[in-house]
Design a protein around this motif. Structure first.
Motif, short mmCIF file in Angstrom:
data_model
loop_
_atom_site.label_atom_id
_atom_site.label_comp_id
_atom_site.label_asym_id
_atom_site.label_seq_id
_atom_site.Cartn_x
_atom_site.Cartn_y
_atom_site.Cartn_z
N GLY A 286 -49.18 -22.82 -4.39
CA GLY A 286 -49.40 -22.68 -5.98
C GLY A 286 -47.79 -22.22 -6.68
O GLY A 286 -46.95 -21.67 -5.98
N PRO A 287 -47.95 -22.07 -7.82
CA PRO A 287 -46.76 -21.52 -8.74
C PRO A 287 -46.57 -20.03 -8.24
O PRO A 287 -47.57 -19.27 -8.03
N PRO A 288 -45.48 -19.75 -8.72
CA PRO A 288 -45.22 -18.09 -8.41
C PRO A 288 -46.32 -17.30 -9.27
O PRO A 288 -46.63 -17.57 -10.40
N ALA A 289 -46.90 -16.17 -8.90
CA ALA A 289 -47.74 -15.34 -9.57
C ALA A 289 -47.04 -13.94 -10.01
O ALA A 289 -47.12 -13.06 -9.28
N ASN A 290 -46.09 -14.04 -11.03
CA ASN A 290 -45.44 -13.03 -11.46
C ASN A 290 -45.36 -13.22 -12.99
O ASN A 290 -45.61 -14.28 -13.60
N ALA A 291 -44.82 -12.14 -13.57
CA ALA A 291 -44.64 -12.11 -15.12
C ALA A 291 -43.78 -13.16 -15.68
O ALA A 291 -43.99 -13.82 -16.70
N ALA A 292 -42.69 -13.64 -14.84
CA ALA A 292 -41.72 -14.42 -15.21
C ALA A 292 -42.42 -15.94 -15.53
O ALA A 292 -42.11 -16.67 -16.32
N GLU A 293 -43.53 -16.17 -14.73
CA GLU A 293 -44.04 -17.47 -15.01
C GLU A 293 -44.55 -17.63 -16.30
O GLU A 293 -44.59 -18.97 -16.63
N PHE A 294 -45.12 -16.69 -16.89
CA PHE A 294 -45.48 -16.85 -18.29
C PHE A 294 -44.59 -17.38 -19.37
O PHE A 294 -45.04 -17.95 -20.26
N ILE A 295 -43.39 -17.15 -19.24
CA ILE A 295 -42.31 -17.48 -19.78
C ILE A 295 -41.58 -18.91 -19.40
O ILE A 295 -41.55 -19.74 -20.05
N LEU A 296 -41.19 -18.94 -18.10
CA LEU A 296 -40.65 -20.02 -17.53
C LEU A 296 -41.27 -21.26 -17.43
O LEU A 296 -40.71 -22.29 -17.51
#
Length: 649
Positions: A286-296
């Protein structure tokens, strides 16, 4: 090469213009106080090394794409230098190909120029561009030619399935354990028309009725499934709970891993469910589970990034777009299935595979609009139609996964569990209990999930268990009684009993549940704001900003300072027999009791059988004793005194 510097400038200018346009077209938070919080979160983010690294990776990926475009443009312009306005024409062809290709494949993206583009337009523009490029390469010196062709091959490499590499696993001594979850799936929406595969599995294998989730949010629900424990005993009370506060001992994946199982967790949208290798899974899909994902993930709206994400090299460098359901404008359901298929083709049996498909979760969209036969979109209730269309796609994903598992031999000896983490309310009259006393007025239903413990449509879930091969010996363990009440915390103890392993959980093996067994649930943080049944995205984001922060690991977590207030705002409920009793933090003068058979609610003070209310309330207080001690469950700080105040005791 001649004119290369000029084309780099043009290419980077295009990158800057598209990126700027995307930023300005994103949701704008206008209130000063909200903007202050946004500034603080952005500052916290960019001062976090992991977040900063991911941001730099995104810019590197974008620059890499535009360097390649500048190279292509330079080749064409150099070859056809005598053609008038060749620079302008070349960049028009490049930009047109990208825009038309993006609009054809991803019509819902921000830069889409329409949804009715002729099918042949993209192939024609692409063919013109490739023809010019190939003609330009012909006269290059061999060294340049070999270098360029190598780059092209590297960038255009797509993964193809090799039929000769398919491996059929022999049945293992221990059964493969496959958990297949579908987000927000309501049992009452399962039908031959919407969910034909899941419907067929239920008809074949049966399902366990009256199953409730302890918390109608994805992370707390999955944590309960894997631990067999209630959220109050694990600390998994909210989505994005900080990991260091959780009790992770004895979870299913740890137990199975110690018995030689290969453990895999797969989810196509991990924003609010940060389960990863630290939870005991060897492989995460799955996609990365971090705060950056919300933006990127929003970069999926950039045409050049969206198209480039289909190139395996770009996808490896920047995994925020491909097979990420949160980047819905580019999400293709088969992409996520293919990632799972690739992993199980190289895994050895026995496996513990936990998968979760999130299409039926808001915003109920994928890369192309979907239409349901024989159904009309109601403008006053659009989400129900969109939700149903996502259910149909998710059902196809489940069907394809089961077929892939079967082909790989994992179903020769297996336990397959079909479930949902929670349901969904659309504020239909049937989504909550009806008023039994006309003079009483109380909100027993609200949109979404985890928002109202009285809403069965939010907390009732699917649970159907199929067995294959030797695992059929456990059929009796997985057989429920339609008159009893069950919880998702019963899955782990049932599996432990089947595997003859020691069990440590709050749940019970399904075959051991009795008629008087209590089932507990609690609500969660509710940042969602609606207006006329439509989610107000601006206000919802604003609320979310106040609830969450970015920690030192670059992950979004519930702010520690608001955690006690969040616990205090929880609704709590107990189901026993045919009744549900619920407490609400703002209600200090009564309780709500629901007659589940008739779907009617009463103020506890107006309910005839006071003994039922008393016994259920005291059991609820005992279960949530930690909350009462910590001062976040006021009614149960002195339960007998509270009952006396409302004329129950």
């Amino acid at each position: 090469m001649k004119n290369y510097k000029k084309n780099i400038q043009i290419s980077f200018s295009i990158a800057l213009l598209t990126l700027t346009n995307l930023i300005f077209n994103s949701v704008s938070l206008s209130e000063h106080s909200v903007n202050t919080e946004v500034t603080k979160i952005v500052y916290d983010a960019i001062t976090t090394p992991k977040f900063l690294f991911e941001l730099l990776t995104a810019f590197f990926t974008l620059l890499l794409i535009h360097i390649l475009l500048a190279t292509f443009a330079t080749l064409i312009i150099t070859k056809f230098a005598k053609v008038p306005f060749i620079t302008l024409l070349t960049w028009l062809i490049i930009c047109s190909s990208i825009l038309i290709g993006n609009s054809t494949l991803y019509p819902l993206s921000s830069f889409s120029i329409g949804t009715n583009i002729p099918d042949l337009l993209f192939p024609i523009t692409l063919a013109i561009f490739l023809t010019l490029l190939l003609l330009s390469i012909r006269n290059l010196r061999n060294t340049y030619k070999i270098t360029l062709l190598s780059i092209l091959i590297l960038f255009s490499f797509f993964e193809f399935e090799n039929e000769n590499n398919k491996v059929h696993n022999e049945p293992a001594e221990h059964p493969n354990i496959i958990v297949i979850g579908v987000d927000s799936l309501r049992p009452d929406f399962i039908s031959p028309a919407l969910t034909p595969f899941i419907w067929s599995q239920i008809n074949k294998n049966g399902k366990i009725n009256n199953v409730t989730t302890p918390n109608a949010r994805t992370f707390p629900s999955w944590f309960s499934i894997l631990s067999g424990k209630l959220p109050i005993n694990t600390g998994a009370r909210f989505n994005l709970t900080e990991e260091k506060t959780l009790v992770k001992t004895g979870m299913l994946q740890w137990v199975l891993k110690s018995r030689g199982y290969t453990t895999i967790y797969a989810q196509d949208e991990r924003r609010f469910n940060n389960i990863d290798q630290s939870y005991g899974f060897e492989t995460i899909i799955g996609p990365p589970a971090n705060a950056a994902e919300f933006i990127l993930a929003n970069l999926a709206n950039l045409p050049q990034m969206a198209l480039a994400s289909n190139v395996s090299l770009i996808n490896e460098i920047f995994p925020y777009i491909k097979a990420n359901r949160a980047a819905y404008v580019t999400y293709e359901p088969s992409d996520f299935n293919n990632k799972i298929k690739k992993q199980i083709s190289i895994s050895s049996s026995p496996i513990f595979l936990a998968t979760h498909f999130t299409l039926p979760h808001y915003p109920f969209k994928i890369r192309v609009p979907l239409f349901l036969p024989n159904e009309q979109l109601n403008p006053d209730d659009p989400y129900t139609y969109l939700y149903k269309s996502m259910l149909r796609e998710a059902d196809l994903q489940v069907s394809n996964l089961v077929n892939d598992l079967d082909e790989a031999g994992y179903l020769d000896n297996a336990i397959v569990i079909f479930l949902s983490d929670h349901g969904e309310s659309f504020e239909h009259p049937s989504d909550g209990p009806k008023n039994a006393i006309p003079e009483s007025n109380f909100i027993t239903n609200s949109q979404g999930h985890g928002t109202n413990v009285l809403s069965n449509s939010q907390f009732e879930v699917l649970l159907s268990i199929a067995t294959f091969g030797k695992a059929k010996e456990c059929d009796q363990i997985f057989t429920g009684n339609d008159d009893y009440n069950y919880s998702l915390i019963d899955i782990k103890p049932s599996l432990m009993k089947c595997l003859q392993l020691d069990n440590e959980s709050d749940g019970m093996s399904i075959d051991e549940v009795q008629s008087n067994r209590p089932v507990y649930s609690e609500s969660s943080i509710n940042p969602i704001v609606t207006s006329n049944k439509i989610i107000d995205e601006l206000q919802t984001i604003a609320n979310g900003i106040y609830f969450y922060k970015i920690n030192s690991d670059g992950k979004l977590i519930v702010k520690p300072e608001i955690y006690p207030k969040a616990l205090e705002s929880k609704q709590r409920s107990i189901i026993k027999g045919d009744y549900k009793l619920a407490t609400f933090p703002s209600m200090m003068d009564d309780l709500i009791i629901v007659d589940l058979k008739n779907n009617k609610w009463f103020p506890a003070s107006h309910f005839e059988n006071k003994d039922i209310i008393k016994s259920m309330f005291l059991a609820l207080c005992l279960q949530f004793k930690k909350d009462a001690i910590n001062g976040v469950f006021k009614q149960c700080e002195n339960p007998h005194e509270f009952l006396k105040q409302i004329n129950i005791d």
